[in-house]
Design an enzyme around this catalytic site. Structure first.
Site, mmCIF file in Angstrom:
data_model
loop_
_atom_site.group_PDB
_atom_site.id
_atom_site.type_symbol
_atom_site.label_atom_id
_atom_site.label_comp_id
_atom_site.label_asym_id
_atom_site.label_seq_id
_atom_site.Cartn_x
_atom_site.Cartn_y
_atom_site.Cartn_z
ATOM 1 C CG ASN A 80 47.990 -36.798 -59.746
ATOM 2 O OD1 ASN A 80 47.585 -35.761 -60.256
ATOM 3 N ND2 ASN A 80 49.283 -37.055 -59.602
ATOM 4 C CE LYS B 76 52.584 -33.038 -47.683
ATOM 5 N NZ LYS B 76 51.410 -33.180 -48.537
ATOM 6 C CE LYS C 102 45.941 -54.268 -73.602
ATOM 7 N NZ LYS C 102 44.835 -54.627 -74.467
ATOM 8 C CG ASP D 252 54.479 -39.221 -53.112
ATOM 9 O OD1 ASP D 252 55.297 -38.332 -53.409
ATOM 10 O OD2 ASP D 252 53.449 -39.009 -52.449
HETATM 11 N N1 CTP Z 1 56.726 -33.064 -54.604
HETATM 12 C C1 CTP Z 1 57.968 -33.315 -55.129
HETATM 13 N N2 CTP Z 1 58.364 -34.607 -55.394
HETATM 14 C C2 CTP Z 1 57.557 -35.637 -55.102
HETATM 15 C C3 CTP Z 1 56.281 -35.390 -54.520
HETATM 16 C C4 CTP Z 1 55.902 -34.104 -54.301
HETATM 17 O O1 CTP Z 1 58.726 -32.374 -55.365
HETATM 18 N N3 CTP Z 1 57.955 -36.867 -55.357
HETATM 19 C C5 CTP Z 1 56.336 -31.653 -54.357
HETATM 20 C C6 CTP Z 1 54.994 -31.282 -54.962
HETATM 21 O O2 CTP Z 1 55.140 -30.736 -56.251
HETATM 22 C C7 CTP Z 1 54.487 -30.244 -53.969
HETATM 23 C C8 CTP Z 1 55.089 -30.665 -52.644
HETATM 24 O O3 CTP Z 1 56.198 -31.528 -52.959
HETATM 25 O O4 CTP Z 1 54.969 -28.943 -54.254
HETATM 26 C C9 CTP Z 1 54.132 -31.424 -51.768
HETATM 27 O O5 CTP Z 1 53.587 -32.498 -52.518
HETATM 28 P P1 CTP Z 1 52.604 -33.544 -51.844
HETATM 29 O O6 CTP Z 1 52.270 -34.602 -52.824
HETATM 30 O O7 CTP Z 1 51.510 -32.793 -51.191
HETATM 31 O O8 CTP Z 1 53.523 -34.078 -50.677
HETATM 32 P P2 CTP Z 1 54.333 -35.358 -50.451
HETATM 33 O O9 CTP Z 1 55.691 -34.932 -49.990
HETATM 34 O O10 CTP Z 1 54.291 -36.274 -51.622
HETATM 35 O O11 CTP Z 1 53.588 -35.987 -49.204
HETATM 36 P P3 CTP Z 1 52.224 -36.880 -49.119
HETATM 37 O O12 CTP Z 1 51.980 -37.416 -50.503
HETATM 38 O O13 CTP Z 1 52.594 -37.899 -48.127
HETATM 39 O O14 CTP Z 1 51.162 -35.936 -48.655
#
Ligand code: CTP
Length: 410
Positions: A218, A344, A297, A287
């Site tokens: 990302n 969250k 590859k 995620d």
């Molecule tokens: N985070 C985490 N583990 C993951 C994804 C996110 O610990 N697999 C943590 C990130 O570092 C951040 C917080 O959770 O501090 C929120 O991350 P975000 O990506 O905004 O939230 P998600 O829970 O992944 O929700 P979404 O992607 O659906 O917005």
């Protein structure tokens, strides 16, 4: 050095103490930076420092004779330490060896430099430089903590890197521009008020490998997390930075734990957990990861390619509860910012979440500024204006202090 440095340093008297470390050559550069910023510099060396760098170097740079011996000349020399101490607006010892730190921590005024520091009624900045094993030794650690606890004293933390001895670790003298900036911060009222905290900061994206040459990731660059790590270390915390990306230059006071995927970040955080007192998850953790990681590859074929994805662990949600640990999450959103962030905060059992709208100019990935709202589990919130990421880090860590005080009361 900041833009205001010139005006800030003009006319200030700096007593630069140099003790006997291979890093002593860097104090010539430090003297030059202070002089360039408009300060006046008086150098005091220990006798072992003279084995590493000639007093003539400092004399040539500063235009002032270098002091070294306690009683080398006439009767006026007997009170040189008092005179030197009186004249200084700031005492900076760089490099400070384990020896010098040990003497100072125990009030042993055994040579001109240690005597002058003890006689000084001005702010004192100590910049340690030594082998990583020595820096981590309980005796040295205790001496550093003792000095840091004294009013008017601050420790400019060393950086991680390869040392002259060939070892890698925390112990390298902070870079001269960083020491000048640290001194400016300290003289402007900066406090080392995070002593005793071990702050684990995550930063940047994760990389989810698809094959040996491709990955899913990302747009996060790590700037926000780097700023938090830098400020936490400057404020006296022990800091572990867990990230896939490296800061442009090593951050003083930080151990860098390099990871790549969400799973490796998860594992690193769990390994650090027993000693973590505060966790700040600024990383943009993927995620999903490819279900299969091809060993070679992937070759293109006719028609579309479907990649099946698996869920990564949610790192924050996976943490066991610990009433003493402060846990801070980030929510980079594009819509319904506070609503999503509050969800969250609750789901991940956080003490605080830092919410920002990444669609706003000057707020989000890759820029040096951010505009955030700090939302706490007790229902309180603080909406900050657009600030530099360093300033956001200061305000976030102020809240960590408040949360710590609340935890201690409960
Ligand atoms: N985070 C985490 N583990 C993951 C994804 C996110 O610990 N697999 C943590 C990130 O570092 C951040 C917080 O959770 O501090 C929120 O991350 P975000 O990506 O905004 O939230 P998600 O829970 O992944 O929700 P979404 O992607 O659906 O917005």
């Amino acid at each position: 050095m900041t833009q205001q440095s010139g005006a800030f340093w003009a006319g200030r008297e700096i007593l630069l103490g140099v003790s006997g470390s291979i890093a002593a050559y860097k104090s010539a550069e430090l003297a030059r930076l202070f002089l360039k910023a408009g300060a006046k510099v008086q150098v005091v060396m220990t006798s072992s420092a003279k084995q590493f760098i000639a007093p003539l170097t400092f004399f040539s740079l500063t235009g002032r004779p270098v002091y070294d011996e306690m009683f080398s000349g006439g009767p006026e020399e007997a009170t040189a330490h008092i005179e030197l101490a009186r004249r200084a607006d700031l005492v900076v010892v760089a490099p400070a060896t384990a020896q010098l730190i040990g003497r100072l921590a125990n009030g042993l005024a055994s040579d001109l430099l240690s005597t002058t520091i003890i006689a000084a009624d001005t702010p004192v900045v100590i910049a340690p430089a030594m082998n990583p094993q020595m820096f981590a030794h309980p005796a040295v650690d205790a001496n550093i903590k003792t000095i840091a606890s004294w009013p008017g004293y601050a420790i400019a933390p060393p950086t991680e890197g390869e040392l002259a001895c060939g070892e890698f670790g925390l112990g390298r003298l902070a870079d001269p521009p960083g020491i000048v900036e640290f001194c400016e911060w300290f003289l402007s009222g900066g406090k080392q008020d995070l002593q005793g905290e071990h702050v684990v900061v995550t930063a940047g994206p994760t990389f989810e490998d698809l094959d040996p040459v491709r990955f899913l990731s990302n747009r996060s660059t790590g700037k926000m997390g780097f700023a938090i790590a830098q400020v936490a270390a400057r404020r006296g915390a022990q800091v572990s930075l867990v990230s896939s990306v490296s800061p442009p230059t090593p951050i003083p006071g930080c151990n860098h734990v390099k990871v790549r995927s969400a799973q490796s970040m998860h594992d690193a955080i769990h390994a650090l957990l027993p000693e973590t007192t505060a966790l700040v998850m600024a990383a943009a953790v993927a995620d999903y990861k490819p279900k299969e990681q091809a060993p070679t590859k992937i070759k293109k074929k006719a028609g579309p390619l479907a990649i099946e994805l698996d869920r990564n662990p949610d790192i924050l949600a996976s943490l066991p509860k610990d009433p003493k640990r402060i846990t801070v999450g980030f929510a980079a959103e594009t819509d319904h910012v506070e609503e999503h962030a509050l969800g969250k905060l609750k789901r991940k059992h956080l003490d605080m979440i830092v919410a920002n709208d990444v669609t706003q100019p000057g707020s989000g990935f890759g820029v040096d500024t951010n505009q955030v709202v700090l939302l706490k589990a007790d229902g309180s919130s603080e909406s900050l204006p657009m600030l530099s990421k360093v300033e956001v880090a200061e305000r976030l860590l102020d809240q960590v202090r408040t949360l710590r005080a609340a935890k201690e009361r409960s």
